[in-house]
Design a protein around this motif. Structure first.
Motif, PDB file in Angstrom:
ATOM      1  N   VAL A   3       0.848  -1.189   0.000  1.00  0.00           N
ATOM      2  CA  VAL A   3       0.000   0.000   0.000  1.00  0.00           C
ATOM      3  C   VAL A   3       0.887   1.244   0.000  1.00  0.00           C
ATOM      4  O   VAL A   3       1.850   1.335   0.769  1.00  0.00           O
ATOM      5  N   LYS A   4       0.545   2.192  -0.843  1.00  0.00           N
ATOM      6  CA  LYS A   4       1.328   3.422  -0.958  1.00  0.00           C
ATOM      7  C   LYS A   4       0.664   4.552  -0.198  1.00  0.00           C
ATOM      8  O   LYS A   4      -0.563   4.652  -0.134  1.00  0.00           O
ATOM      9  N   SER A   5       1.505   5.432   0.359  1.00  0.00           N
ATOM     10  CA  SER A   5       1.007   6.593   1.106  1.00  0.00           C
ATOM     11  C   SER A   5       2.048   7.703   1.018  1.00  0.00           C
ATOM     12  O   SER A   5       3.189   7.482   0.607  1.00  0.00           O
ATOM     13  N   LEU A   6       1.625   8.897   1.415  1.00  0.00           N
ATOM     14  CA  LEU A   6       2.523  10.049   1.417  1.00  0.00           C
ATOM     15  C   LEU A   6       3.184  10.176   2.778  1.00  0.00           C
ATOM     16  O   LEU A   6       2.511  10.109   3.812  1.00  0.00           O
ATOM     17  N   ARG A   7       4.501  10.379   2.779  1.00  0.00           N
ATOM     18  CA  ARG A   7       5.212  10.492   4.044  1.00  0.00           C
ATOM     19  C   ARG A   7       4.880  11.791   4.758  1.00  0.00           C
ATOM     20  O   ARG A   7       4.751  11.829   5.978  1.00  0.00           O
ATOM     21  N   SER A   8       4.789  12.877   4.026  1.00  0.00           N
ATOM     22  CA  SER A   8       4.551  14.188   4.626  1.00  0.00           C
ATOM     23  C   SER A   8       3.379  14.864   3.925  1.00  0.00           C
ATOM     24  O   SER A   8       3.239  14.786   2.699  1.00  0.00           O
ATOM     25  N   LEU A   9       2.543  15.520   4.731  1.00  0.00           N
ATOM     26  CA  LEU A   9       1.422  16.293   4.193  1.00  0.00           C
ATOM     27  C   LEU A   9       1.622  17.785   4.411  1.00  0.00           C
ATOM     28  O   LEU A   9       0.674  18.571   4.316  1.00  0.00           O
ATOM     29  N   GLN A  10       2.852  18.179   4.694  1.00  0.00           N
ATOM     30  CA  GLN A  10       3.137  19.597   4.839  1.00  0.00           C
ATOM     31  C   GLN A  10       2.954  20.309   3.496  1.00  0.00           C
ATOM     32  O   GLN A  10       3.414  19.831   2.459  1.00  0.00           O
ATOM     33  N   PRO A  11       2.265  21.462   3.489  1.00  0.00           N
ATOM     34  CA  PRO A  11       2.000  22.162   2.222  1.00  0.00           C
ATOM     35  C   PRO A  11       3.256  22.460   1.413  1.00  0.00           C
ATOM     36  O   PRO A  11       3.239  22.362   0.190  1.00  0.00           O
ATOM     37  N   VAL A  12       4.357  22.820   2.084  1.00  0.00           N
ATOM     38  CA  VAL A  12       5.583  23.133   1.364  1.00  0.00           C
ATOM     39  C   VAL A  12       6.101  21.900   0.629  1.00  0.00           C
ATOM     40  O   VAL A  12       6.502  21.980  -0.550  1.00  0.00           O
ATOM     41  N   THR A  13       6.071  20.760   1.297  1.00  0.00           N
ATOM     42  CA  THR A  13       6.526  19.515   0.672  1.00  0.00           C
ATOM     43  C   THR A  13       5.615  19.121  -0.478  1.00  0.00           C
ATOM     44  O   THR A  13       6.078  18.730  -1.563  1.00  0.00           O
ATOM     45  N   LEU A  14       4.309  19.219  -0.260  1.00  0.00           N
ATOM     46  CA  LEU A  14       3.358  18.848  -1.310  1.00  0.00           C
ATOM     47  C   LEU A  14       3.496  19.760  -2.532  1.00  0.00           C
ATOM     48  O   LEU A  14       3.446  19.294  -3.677  1.00  0.00           O
ATOM     49  N   GLN A  15       3.661  21.034  -2.284  1.00  0.00           N
ATOM     50  CA  GLN A  15       3.806  21.973  -3.394  1.00  0.00           C
ATOM     51  C   GLN A  15       5.049  21.663  -4.215  1.00  0.00           C
ATOM     52  O   GLN A  15       5.018  21.673  -5.451  1.00  0.00           O
ATOM     53  N   ASN A  16       6.151  21.364  -3.527  1.00  0.00           N
ATOM     54  CA  ASN A  16       7.395  21.045  -4.230  1.00  0.00           C
ATOM     55  C   ASN A  16       7.226  19.781  -5.077  1.00  0.00           C
ATOM     56  O   ASN A  16       7.687  19.728  -6.232  1.00  0.00           O
ATOM     57  N   CYS A  17       6.564  18.783  -4.545  1.00  0.00           N
ATOM     58  CA  CYS A  17       6.356  17.540  -5.290  1.00  0.00           C
ATOM     59  C   CYS A  17       5.509  17.778  -6.543  1.00  0.00           C
ATOM     60  O   CYS A  17       5.806  17.237  -7.623  1.00  0.00           O
ATOM     61  N   GLU A  18       4.459  18.577  -6.404  1.00  0.00           N
ATOM     62  CA  GLU A  18       3.605  18.836  -7.561  1.00  0.00           C
ATOM     63  C   GLU A  18       4.308  19.695  -8.606  1.00  0.00           C
ATOM     64  O   GLU A  18       4.082  19.528  -9.814  1.00  0.00           O
ATOM     65  N   GLU A  19       5.160  20.613  -8.181  1.00  0.00           N
ATOM     66  CA  GLU A  19       5.927  21.408  -9.143  1.00  0.00           C
ATOM     67  C   GLU A  19       6.901  20.531  -9.924  1.00  0.00           C
ATOM     68  O   GLU A  19       7.080  20.702 -11.134  1.00  0.00           O
TER      69      GLU A  19
END
Length: 612
Positions: free
Chosen positions: A497-513
């Motif tokens: 099963v896959k999941s996201l390690r961090s849900l911090q907005p800064v981390t999420l934004q960087n991943c999407e960029e």
């Protein structure tokens, strides 16, 4: 495998869509409006400058000087000191032979292709056929088009045992790539002399003292009399059309990655790159004027017909030099005809071009004379088969007749034209290029000046060596970015099963960029045009397959984030922040995907028209 991913990238599979309640908030996303405002402001400023200069110019021409004109040498030294000429005799004859043979090999194998570039939200083909060679993993971006370098086969690469580079091309192309690397090595050493001010003009004709005297007389005249010279009356509609075409051509050269021109005379100076020069790419150009149904006249100076319009070379390390090798040669048509009369006769060192295969240049009744456009060109622009317009200057009737004869001879050659950007007071300059000549643009010449290349009577290759800005344009760079993004994806070793390690907005934004960067700056760019070179060189095939696998994982990460946002058990405050981050990324992605759908549709349409 790659082809299937390409279909996915072109909408063959369902793409992630925003929930309806998020789409209702799309007007809150200011990402595009901010970027568009900056771009619009830059374009408006450029147009204001251009209109102001055109109004001041009116129906007149700005003067320009060529080597047969009085004052040419002094103008070169005073206003174009960053330009340096190396005559063909400055290069070893053996190097000429290897390089010219390599250029013919690339033409014969069909490796030189026209690029479809983005200008004013529309796609246009360059009239110049191109190929990018350079250090393994390098790319060069101009006019919303990324070129993927065919690696040159240097001694260092071969001795290091990089199997994928050594075996990526057949022996014929490997030898050609190595010859161009040898030329690059020569330029890296020789340009040090040019930076120290060692220039050579072989067209002086022993008139330096008289030129200076005449130049002083010209400088003593009122500025209004020197500023322009009338080259005959022009109809208003023709001039307006020329101005619009010129504006389009300058934009093709000036735009850097579609975000407006960053070069201007008023831009702050930068420190030159420290240490010895190391060119990391060369952009090869090929054009045969005889295959063109029309070439545009240079509209401001009357210099002649342009292969590529006025531009700065873009996406380069600030204040880095540019080195250009120019080789005039028989066209493929002439070569075939010559081969018919002399069956089986071929020469060494580029004396006779190889025949029997298409060059990829193709006819071009319309299209962009784009420079980095990269030649930038970008890219290298050339044009120069002049009609009745001649370089301005002064002198008696006998000298004028001699100058006219010399000017006609010069216009039969390919020439590089230069002007001071946004300036109609300083005369322009044209420099004829004999076959095998080289020239360097050093210091801040590329920042403060613009250049074009004017077409001669024969076909021509140019090899333009640059220090490309590769901080975000190498395979190593994008691989590190992928690693950075995928570090936030966790997979349970037992359940999978896959999941996201961090849900911090800064981390999420960087991943999407990073997700967007991989898709739009690399995958779509490669499948749109970059893969054309795969039949010659397989170096990029495996890396792009891996990038597609990474992209698929990033799609999974976006779906996981969407699931967290839609989960009503998520803390409301965190949910709002994550929703805003996702909204920005997906709005960006949706708009880019639509742009690429449109570009692919236009490309298919153009291909259909060409077949007809």
């Amino acid at each position: 495998m790659c082809h299937g991913a390409f279909k996915i990238l072109n909408g063959k599979r369902r793409e992630l869509q925003l929930p309806r309640h998020f789409l209702l908030k799309s007007r809150l996303c200011k990402h595009y409006s901010r970027n568009m405002k900056r771009s619009d402001d830059s374009e408006r400023e450029k147009r204001r400058k251009r209109r102001r200069l055109l109004q001041e110019l009116g129906d007149q021409r700005i003067p320009f000087l060529s080597p047969s004109d009085p004052g040419f040498q002094q103008l070169w030294e005073s206003s174009y000191s960053g330009l340096a000429l190396r005559p063909s005799s400055a290069l070893p004859q053996s190097l000429h032979e290897r390089v010219q043979s390599a250029l013919f090999t690339l033409r014969r194998r069909g490796c030189l292709l026209r690029d479809l570039v983005r200008v004013r939200d529309r796609d246009v083909f360059t009239s110049v056929s191109r190929a990018l060679l350079g250090q393994p993993g390098c790319t060069y971006r101009y006019l919303d088009t990324r070129l993927f370098a065919i690696p040159w086969h240097s001694k260092e690469v071969e001795e290091s045992g990089q199997a994928n580079t050594v075996a990526c091309c057949d022996p014929d192309l490997s030898d050609a790539c190595r010859a161009l690397w040898e030329l690059n090595s020569f330029f890296c050493q020789d340009i040090q002399h040019a930076r120290a001010g060692d220039r050579d003009c072989k067209h002086r004709e022993g008139k330096e003292s008289k030129n200076r005297e005449i130049e002083r007389e010209i400088q003593e005249q009122p500025k209004e009399e020197v500023k322009v010279s009338i080259c005959g009356k022009e109809q208003g509609e023709e001039r307006k059309k020329e101005d619009e075409e010129m504006e389009k051509e300058e934009e093709e050269g000036d735009l850097d990655t579609g975000q407006g021109c960053s070069h201007s005379v008023s831009s702050p100076p930068h420190k030159p790159p420290p240490g010895p020069i190391s060119f990391n790419i060369t952009l090869l150009n090929y054009m045969d004027p005889t295959s063109m149904s029309q070439l545009k006249e240079e509209p401001y100076y009357g210099m002649g017909k342009m292969a590529v319009g006025w531009h700065h070379d873009e996406n380069l390390v600030p204040l880095s030099p540019v080195a250009v090798y120019s080789y005039s040669c028989p066209s493929e048509k002439d070569t075939v005809e010559g081969d018919t009369t002399k069956a089986g006769t071929t020469g060494k060192g580029g004396e006779v071009a190889p025949v029997g295969e298409t060059s990829g240049a193709g006819p071009s009744g319309s299209g962009a004379e784009g420079g980095d456009q990269g030649e930038g060109d970008s890219g290298e622009g050339e044009s120069g088969e002049g009609e009745s317009s001649t370089a301005t200057g002064s002198g008696d009737a006998g000298e004028a007749a001699d100058a006219g004869e010399a000017g006609n001879g010069e216009r039969a050659c390919w020439r590089v034209g230069l002007k001071v950007a946004w300036d109609i007071h300083t005369p322009g300059l044209t420099l004829p290029l004999q076959s095998g000549d080289c020239y360097y643009m050093t210091d801040d010449l590329n920042r403060t000046h613009q250049h074009c290349v004017l077409a001669g009577d024969t076909a021509r290759f140019s090899s333009t060596h640059r220090v490309a800005q590769c901080s975000a344009g190498t395979l190593d760079y994008i691989k590190k970015r992928c690693t950075e993004a995928l570090a936030n994806l966790h997979m349970d070793p037992e359940t999978g099963v896959k999941s996201l390690r961090s849900l911090q907005p800064v981390t999420l934004q960087n991943c999407e960029e990073i997700h967007n960067e991989v898709e739009f700056e690399w995958l779509r760019q490669y499948w749109f045009q970059g893969r054309r070179f795969a039949r010659f060189c397989c170096w990029w095939s495996a890396p792009m397959e891996q990038l597609e696998k990474n992209w698929r994982q990033m799609e999974v990460m976006t779906q996981l984030l969407l699931g967290v946002v839609e989960d009503e058990s998520t803390v409301q405050e965190n949910r709002r922040d994550m929703a805003e981050t996702l909204l920005t990324a997906l709005s960006d992605r949706q708009q880019h995907r639509q742009t690429w759908r449109d570009r692919n549709a236009q490309l298919q349409c153009r291909r259909g028209q060409n077949r007809c």
